[in-house]
Design an enzyme around this catalytic site. Sequence first.
Site, mmCIF file in Angstrom:
data_model
loop_
_atom_site.group_PDB
_atom_site.id
_atom_site.type_symbol
_atom_site.label_atom_id
_atom_site.label_comp_id
_atom_site.label_asym_id
_atom_site.label_seq_id
_atom_site.Cartn_x
_atom_site.Cartn_y
_atom_site.Cartn_z
ATOM 1 N N LYS A 118 -2.987 2.529 0.037
ATOM 2 C CA LYS A 118 -2.761 3.984 -0.035
ATOM 3 C C LYS A 118 -3.007 4.492 -1.461
ATOM 4 C CE LYS A 118 0.698 3.273 3.528
ATOM 5 N NZ LYS A 118 2.123 3.006 3.785
ATOM 6 N N GLU A 151 -5.787 11.449 7.238
ATOM 7 C CA GLU A 151 -4.507 11.907 6.688
ATOM 8 C C GLU A 151 -3.395 10.893 6.932
ATOM 9 O OE1 GLU A 151 -3.599 15.046 4.891
ATOM 10 O OE2 GLU A 151 -2.171 13.436 4.559
ATOM 11 N N VAL A 182 1.509 4.088 16.898
ATOM 12 C CA VAL A 182 0.891 5.375 16.531
ATOM 13 C C VAL A 182 0.080 5.942 17.694
ATOM 14 C CG1 VAL A 182 -0.578 6.554 14.861
ATOM 15 C CG2 VAL A 182 0.797 4.602 14.123
#
Length: 431
Positions: A209, A133, A16
């Site tokens: 999540k 996010e 990432v």
Amino acid sequence: MTDTPLRIGIAGLGTVGAATLGYLTGENARIAARAGRALRVDAVVARDRTKDRGVDMASLRWFDDPIAMASDEGVDLYVELMGGADGVAKASVEAALAAGKPVVTANKALLAHHGAALAELAERTPGASLHYEAAVAGGIPAVKALREGLAGNGVTRVSGILNGTCNYILTEMAGTGAAFGDVLAEAQRLGYAEADPTADVGGFDAAHKLAIMAAIAFGRRIDFDGVRIEGIESVAAEDIVAARDMGYVIRLLGVAERGAAGVSQRLRPCLTPAESPLGKIAGVTNAVMLEGDAVGATILTGPGAGGGPTASAVLADIVDVARGNTPPTFGVAAAALTPADDGANDADRGAFYLRVMLEDRPGTLAEVAAALGRSGISIHRMRQHDHADGAAPVTIVTHACDLAEIEAAKERIAALDVCTASPVSMRIVES
Ligand code: NAP
Ligand code: HSE
């Protein structure tokens, strides 16, 4: 456009982090135009300075210590992309927030375990804010949709396919017949899996999540320990085939919903109709279904893992920070989040799929049927599969019953002499 640049420090240059750095350097003008402010990556930190990250880092300040970078006066925004619920990820995020800086992170483990405390720190420290996010469903803007887009709704249910690795494994196993281990290795090679893939296949990553979304949806303190978690390790090839024969697919579903007993949070493999919105989700794709009193049901789908999609979500948060968009971390002031409900997970009623392995001799099915009957469960469908040796897999679909009844039935069946392996059950979810 403000000329004073937002000076960004990125901690973690793996899947990432390297993708985020690549976009912030390669597409800087386009993203800065959206942000309305110059954006400059000023500093980076990772473990290995010699590793090629595919980006020229000559002009960037290198740190060996994430906490030092988070606290550095030359860094306005701290971007945490290392991972881990505790240790240096937590300490560096706390350092940045305590110094009055905005933080962007993709770290769902950190949020799930410490989100309430971090939100309180962010909201009581002038200048600090917490953006995450990328922590939910990778590239899908699920947090913004729920927190901002549905702000006017009384949310009744959030559900979805929240782990790309598991969905990839389940669909590849069904489509190709490949073995679990081989498909998992491919998911790791593609950068979908967590550093420790048991977080994926054990359901913990998706549960992180789900807990984050449930906190936003229901205005509650995040309650990861309150998620009932079951991974996909017990899903066998015969379950996938049995499900397919009945028109279902197996998906790892997360569901948080408000019921009479409070808000339940469950993360587990379920049978769902192959043609339902969630049943049609294949491969690494994630799906998030949000249901509210005003809007009804909405569904968002997209890539839930990988460098580019996750960087997309990180970049959206960076643009928010540059624009000065800092909504309350979980949609309402951290101090106003309500405590979690206990016991709501037990109030679970519906049809279940059951697989039992039985010795292949006269009377065994009758013993199982009797055990189900004694548990108050009525059989809807029953099938004995082909088998070559002495143990026969029998699959059963029940009429609607309570979770407690299924658990009692499994105990009774496991105690039978004719039962050769622990029974496996999965909830059938029709939507
Ligand atoms: P990754 O590829 O394993 O990269 C982790 C990076 O952090 C590496 O660059 C590593 O340095 C650095 N790092 C680890 N420990 C460190 C330490 N103590 N000090 C300094 N640097 C350290 O992980 P990733 O897949 O990019 O995931 C990063 C975060 O994003 C995690 O929270 C993950 O859950 C989340 N996330 C990932 C995805 C995805 O698809 N991968 C999707 C959504 C969210 P070296 O490179 O030098 O070893
Ligand atoms: N390992 C995670 C997944 C990455 O497979 O979905 C995204 O959170």
